[in-house]
Design an enzyme around this catalytic site. Structure first.
Site, PDB file in Angstrom:
ATOM      1  N   HIS A  97       0.774  -3.752  -2.932  1.00 53.35           N
ATOM      2  CA  HIS A  97      -0.389  -2.778  -2.790  1.00 53.35           C
ATOM      3  C   HIS A  97      -1.633  -3.483  -4.023  1.00 53.35           C
ATOM      4  CE1 HIS A  97       1.910  -0.289  -0.622  1.00 53.35           C
ATOM      5  NE2 HIS A  97       2.736  -0.119  -1.399  1.00 53.35           N
ATOM      6  N   GLU A 114       3.277   2.673  -7.683  1.00 52.27           N
ATOM      7  CA  GLU A 114       4.131   3.768  -7.161  1.00 52.27           C
ATOM      8  C   GLU A 114       5.359   3.587  -7.848  1.00 52.27           C
ATOM      9  OE1 GLU A 114       4.021   2.566  -3.108  1.00 52.27           O
ATOM     10  OE2 GLU A 114       6.080   1.518  -3.263  1.00 52.27           O
ATOM     11  N   HIS A 171       7.294  -6.203  -2.530  1.00 53.71           N
ATOM     12  CA  HIS A 171       8.358  -5.195  -2.415  1.00 53.71           C
ATOM     13  C   HIS A 171       8.762  -4.944  -1.019  1.00 53.71           C
ATOM     14  CE1 HIS A 171       4.799  -2.252  -2.604  1.00 53.71           C
ATOM     15  NE2 HIS A 171       5.603  -1.800  -1.784  1.00 53.71           N
ATOM     16  N   ARG A 191       0.637  -6.295   4.387  1.00 52.20           N
ATOM     17  CA  ARG A 191       2.009  -6.794   4.837  1.00 52.20           C
ATOM     18  C   ARG A 191       1.979  -8.134   4.720  1.00 52.20           C
ATOM     19  NH1 ARG A 191       0.735  -3.856   9.524  1.00 52.20           N
ATOM     20  NH2 ARG A 191       1.547  -1.746   9.407  1.00 52.20           N
TER      21      ARG A 191
END
Length: 314
Positions: A97, A114, A171, A191
């Site tokens: 991200h 996150e 991740h 992605r």
């Protein structure tokens, strides 16, 4: 009137989703491949709705805009946090991200830092957490060559583990894992690798090599180090704090009297049952509920045997 805000979630079908959101939490999932339960969200891709009290029927986005007194009169115009539960019946894509600066420039929204609290994990479950590349050139070469076994760092996980995943971290959540995720309110994902699988229409999902290389952090991820403090009937585990959010685990075995120390709190009941008393009113709590304690709530009492993940802006 001071009152908690209990929320109705939105749910999202995913290629990697399953049925554990129904089996573990009793949620009325819309499909047999439901992957995400957006429990506390004002993001336009899935807005939570208030279920109780004076603001029943309000979307969280509208509530944040029209009633800033509930959130301590914030400077931001966008509700900054998002809480979700993920059911990974298969591997999620290997992804990354962007940070705020890159996301605002290229996507028109917040970046996405996150963190994950592992709710459940099958024996042998793993995540991908970071990569082995020592430079951006090596990262690019390994991605372009599809040398995933050499590039990706796999980490075994179990229920109760916690991982901090700042923007820029490569991740993926692995098969057989359920996660409660606290994040910035963003839905931008780049992605890197999707295991060459096809969607229901037989198509490969898009990959984002250049964006991923642009935003990827070089170096091993630095996880947080939870700190546990017990006092009487309350145990608080401090999980992480950064510029965007602070996250705790609360464990109550008995009764805990508490006071507000942040503008507002996001709370998710991950196990047990009990009740919370706010302004003389008793509200029942059980596993799977999600709610906000707004700025108008100065103090509360929680009783029962309960485990909650709690967050607030930093």
């Amino acid at each position: 009137m001071a009152e908690p805000l209990f929320l109705k979630a939105t749910m999202h079908d995913k290629i990697w989703g399953g049925t554990r959101l129904r089996e573990e939490y009793g949620y009325d999932i819309p499909t047999e491949t439901t992957g995400e339960y957006w429990a506390i969200s004002a993001h336009p891709h899935g807005v939570s709705t208030v279920e109780n009290g004076s603001f029943a029927g309000f979307g969280l986005d509208r509530l944040y805009q029209e009633h800033p007194e509930l959130f301590g009169y914030p400077n931001s115009t966008v509700f900054p946090l998002l809480t979700k539960i993920l059911d990974a019946n298969d591997w999620l894509s290997v992804q990354v991200h962007p940070d705020d600066a890159y996301a605002r420039k290229h996507e028109g929204e917040l970046g996405k830092t996150e963190c994950w609290y592992i709710l459940a994990a099958e024996r042998g479950a793993e995540i991908i957490y970071g990569h082995t590349a020592k430079s951006r050139q090596e990262l690019t070469e390994l991605i372009e060559a599809g040398n995933w076994d050499q590039l990706l760092t796999r980490v075994p996980v179990k229920a109760g583990d916690f991982f901090y995943v700042p923007s820029g971290t490569m991740h993926a959540i692995g098969k057989g894992i359920m996660v409660l995720e606290t994040q910035q309110s963003s839905d931008t994902t780049y992605r890197v690798y999707d295991f060459d699988r096809k969607d229901a229409e037989g198509k490969l999902r898009p990959l984002h090599f250049q964006q991923s290389i642009d935003v990827m952090t070089i170096g091993k991820p630095q996880n947080s180090h939870p700190d546990r403090l017990a006092a009487d009937d309350l145990t608080v585990t401090f999980l992480v704090a950064n510029d965007f959010f602070t996250v705790y685990k609360w464990e109550i075995d008995g009764t805990a009297d508490m006071r507000r120390l942040a503008p507002y709190y996001l709370l998710s009941v991950i196990d047990g049952k009990g009740n919370i008393v706010v302004d003389g009113q008793d509200y029942q709590l059980q596993k799977g509920q999600h709610f906000i304690l707004p700025y108008t709530v100065d103090s509360w009492k929680i009783s029962g045997q309960l485990e909650l993940i709690v967050s607030h802006i930093s």
